[in-house]
Design an enzyme around this catalytic site. Structure first.
Site, PDB file in Angstrom:
ATOM      1  N   ASP A 201      -5.173  -6.388  11.628  1.00 28.52           N
ATOM      2  CA  ASP A 201      -3.768  -6.187  11.267  1.00 28.52           C
ATOM      3  C   ASP A 201      -2.894  -6.085  12.527  1.00 28.52           C
ATOM      4  O   ASP A 201      -1.829  -6.699  12.611  1.00 28.52           O
ATOM      5  CB  ASP A 201      -3.643  -4.904  10.422  1.00 28.52           C
ATOM      6  CG  ASP A 201      -2.204  -4.573  10.077  1.00 28.52           C
ATOM      7  OD1 ASP A 201      -1.633  -5.261   9.213  1.00 28.52           O
ATOM      8  OD2 ASP A 201      -1.642  -3.654  10.696  1.00 28.52           O
ATOM      9  N   LYS A 205       0.214  -8.595  13.899  1.00 32.70           N
ATOM     10  CA  LYS A 205       1.551  -8.151  14.324  1.00 32.70           C
ATOM     11  C   LYS A 205       1.831  -8.561  15.766  1.00 32.70           C
ATOM     12  O   LYS A 205       2.939  -8.990  16.104  1.00 32.70           O
ATOM     13  CB  LYS A 205       1.656  -6.628  14.170  1.00 32.70           C
ATOM     14  CG  LYS A 205       1.608  -6.173  12.715  1.00 32.70           C
ATOM     15  CD  LYS A 205       1.350  -4.681  12.628  1.00 32.70           C
ATOM     16  CE  LYS A 205       1.380  -4.193  11.184  1.00 32.70           C
ATOM     17  NZ  LYS A 205       0.815  -2.861  11.024  1.00 32.70           N
TER      18      LYS A 205
HETATM   19  N1  HSE Z   1      -1.857  -1.078   7.194  1.00 34.82           N
HETATM   20  C1  HSE Z   1      -0.747  -1.159   8.045  1.00 34.82           C
HETATM   21  C2  HSE Z   1      -0.772  -0.025   9.055  1.00 34.82           C
HETATM   22  C3  HSE Z   1       0.522  -1.091   7.231  1.00 34.82           C
HETATM   23  O1  HSE Z   1      -1.513   0.938   8.840  1.00 34.82           O
HETATM   24  O2  HSE Z   1      -0.082  -0.113  10.058  1.00 34.82           O
HETATM   25  C4  HSE Z   1       1.769  -1.315   8.050  1.00 34.82           C
HETATM   26  O3  HSE Z   1       1.857  -2.611   8.488  1.00 34.82           O
END
Ligand code: HSE
Ligand code: NDP
Length: 438
Positions: A201, A205
Site C-alpha cells: 500500500d 502511494k
Molecule cells: N490501509 C491504509 C493505511 C488506508 O493504513 O494507510 C489509508 O490509505
C-alpha cells in the site's frame, strides 16, 4: 443551480464516511462549490447490510454498472478498492463522460497512466487526493502549492496501519497480530491487510507521489518494497537506546544516477519531527529547491479523514465542471506532453544509505576485529558500535553497529561474508537508516 449528482461505488468505511460528511456539512460545501452536491445513488455488495450512514435518500443497487451507466450521474466516486473491477468501472464511467473521484491508490499506481490518458481524451477529471495519506492534502500541496520548485526528494510515513502497529508495539509492548486486528476493526487496514504490513500500500502511494514530484509516468513495478512484519520489539528497543525510532518510510529521491523509489522500515533520529508521528497519523516531508523542507501531517486512514479528501475532490470537480478541459490542473502535475521516462529508476543495489546491523556472534576475542575488517575492506565506515554486556560464561553475544552511508551492493556483500564467518550465529538483522537532514 441544479445540484450535482454523485454516485458512490462502495458504501463501506470511506464511502459511508463520505456520505456522512456530505450530509453533515452540506450547507458549507454548497457555499464553497457553488452548487449543492448530493449523493443520489450508491452501490454495495449487499443492500441488506447495515451502513454507517443514512441511506434513506440514496438509491442503493448491487450492480455498480447501474451507476456508471446512469445518465443522471455527473460524478462517480469509486470506493470499492482493488484494481480489476474498479478499473473496469472507472474506464466505463470515463467513456460515458463522467468525472471520477477515487481513494484507490492501487488503481492509480497500477493503471493510472491508462486511466489519465482515457480521461484526458474524453475531457473529464479523475481526482485522487484521498489515495495518498488519507486526509492530508499532499497531492494538492505538491501539484499546486509547490509548483514553483524543483522537488529534490520526499519521504513519508504513508501507511496508517503500519505506523499504528509500530507505535503500539513500541509504547505498549503489544503484539503485532493483536494491534493489526484493532487496526482492521477501526477501518484503517486494506481489505487484504498484507498490503499494509508488507509495504505494498505504501509503495502504491509512493509511486503516485514520485510521479507528481518528478514528472515521470507511474511506475509501481519499479518500487522496492519491504514491510514491517520482520520488525521485532528487540530492534525497536535497541533503536531507542541509540536515539532512533523505527518508522515505515516511503522515500523517493532524484539523484544524478536516477530515481530512488523505495519503501522499507527505517531508523530515523528521534529528534526529527517525522520520527514523532505516531499512531494512525501520516506525515510527508517534501524538499523543494526554493522552499526547502516542508512537512505535511494528518490522519492517514479512517472514515472521515479520508472522506475529507474525497469531498474536497468533489468540490474541485464541481468547480471544474464548467471549465475548459485543456486548462485544468494536469492529473500528474506536469503537462501530459512533458511527462517522460528519460530518468531511469535505480535498483536497490545502486542506492546509497546507512545501516543499523544487529548480529549474534561468538563471545571470544578477535570476533569484532573480523567484522570491522570485512566492512572496512568494502569502504564501509562504522559510526557506532555497541556490544551488549555478557558474562564470560555466555557463548554468544549481541553486537549492534551503525554504519555511515554506503552502496547497498557493498553492504550485501559484506553481510554475506559476515554471515559466513564461523563465529557468526545466524543471519544479520539489517535496517536502513536515514538522517532525513534537509
Ligand atoms: N490501509 C491504509 C493505511 C488506508 O493504513 O494507510 C489509508 O490509505
Ligand atoms: P470497505 O471494505 O470498507 O468498503 C468497500 C465497499 O465496496 C463496501 O461497501 C462493499 O460492499 C463494496 N464492494 C466491495 N467489493 C465489491 C464488489 N466486488 N462489487 C461491488 N461492491 C463491492 O473499504 P474502504 O472503504 O476501507 O476502502 C475503499 C477504498 O478506499 C479502497 O480503495 C481503499 O484502499 C481506499 N482507502 C481506504 C482508507 C481507509 O482508511 N479505509 C483510506 C484511504 C483510502 P458491502 O459493504 O456490501 O460489502
Amino acid at each position: 443551480m441544479k445540484p450535482v449528482n454523485v454516485g458512490i461505488l462502495g458504501l463501506g468505511t470511506v464511502g459511508g464516511g463520505t456520505a456522512n460528511v456530505l450530509m453533515r456539512n452540506a450547507e458549507e460545501i454548497e457555499r464553497r462549490a457553488g452548487r449543492q452536491i448530493q449523493v443520489s445513488m450508491a452501490s454495495v455488495r449487499s443492500v441488506s447490510k447495515p451502513r454507517i450512514c443514512d441511506t434513506s435518500h440514496i438509491e442503493l443497487t448491487e450492480d455498480p454498472f447501474d451507476i456508471v451507466n446512469h445518465p443522471d450521474i455527473d460524478i462517480v466516486v469509486e470506493l470499492i478498492g482493488g484494481d480489476t473491477l474498479a478499473r473496469e468501472l472507472v474506464l466505463q464511467a470515463i467513456a460515458n463522460g463522467k468525472h471520477v473521484v477515487t481513494a484507490n491508490k492501487a488503481l492509480i499506481a497500477v493503471h493510472g497512466n491508462e486511466i489519465f490518458a482515457a480521461a484526458e481524451k474524453r475531457g473529464v477529471v479523475v481526482a485522487f487526493e484521498a489515495a495518498v495519506a488519507g486526509g492530508i492534502a499532499i497531492i494538492k500541496a505538491i501539484r499546486e502549492g509547490l509548483a514553483g520548485n524543483r522537488i529534490q526528494w520526499l519521504a513519508g510515513i504513508i501507511n496508517g496501519t503500519s505506523n499504528f502497529i509500530l507505535t503500539e508495539m513500541r509504547d505498549k509492548g503489544r503484539g503485532f497480530s493483536d494491534v493489526l486486528q484493532e487496526a482492521q476493526a477501526l477501518g484503517y487496514a486494506e481489505a487484504d491487510p498484507t498490503f499494509d504490513v508488507e509495504g505494498i500500500d505504501a509503495a502504491h502511494k509512493l509511486t503516485i507521489l514520485c510521479s507528481i514530484a518528478f514528472g515521470v509516468p507511474l511506475h509501481f513495478e519499479k518500487a522496492v518494497t519491504e514491510g514491517i512484519s520482520s520488525i521485532t520489539p528487540t530492534d525497536v528497543s535497541y533503536a531507542g537506546r541509540l536515539g532512533y525510532r523505527i518508522k515505515h518510510l516511503g522515500i523517493t529521491r532524484r539523484t544524478d544516477a536516477g530515481i530512488e523509489l523505495r519503501v522499507h522500515p527505517t531508523l530515523i533520529p528521534e529528534r526529527r519531527l517525522i520520527a514523532n508521528v505516531d499512531g494512525v497519523m501520516n506525515a510527508v516531508l517534501v524538499v523543494g529547491d526554493a522552499v526547502g523542507p516542508t512537512l505535511h501531517y494528518g490522519a492517514g486512514a479512517g472514515a472521515e479523514p479520508t472522506a475529507s479528501a474525497v469531498v474536497a475532490d468533489l468540490v474541485d470537480v464541481t468547480r471544474a465542471l464548467t471549465t475548459d478541459p485543456d486548462n485544468r490542473v494536469p492529473h500528474l502535475a506536469f503537462q501530459t506532453s512533458s511527462i517522460n521516462d528519460s530518468i531511469r529508476f535505480l535498483a536497490m543495489d545502486e542506492v546509497k544509505t546507512a545501516y543499523y546491523l544487529r548480529m549474534c556472534v561468538s563471545n571470544r576475542p578477535g570476533v569484532l576485529a573480523e567484522i570491522t575488517r570485512i566492512l572496512g575492506d568494502r569502504g564501509i565506515s562504522i559510526k557506532a558500535i555497541e556490544q551488549m554486556e555478557a558474562s564470560a560464561a555466555e557463548a554468544n553475544v549481541t553486537v549492534i553497529l551503525l554504519t555511515d552511508t554506503c552502496l547497498e551492493k557493498d553492504m550485501n556483500e559484506a553481510l554475506a561474508s559476515i554471515e559466513n564467518l564461523p563465529t557468526s550465529q545466524g543471519a544479520v538483522i539489517r535496517i536502513r537508516v536515514e538522517s532525513l537532514n534537509a
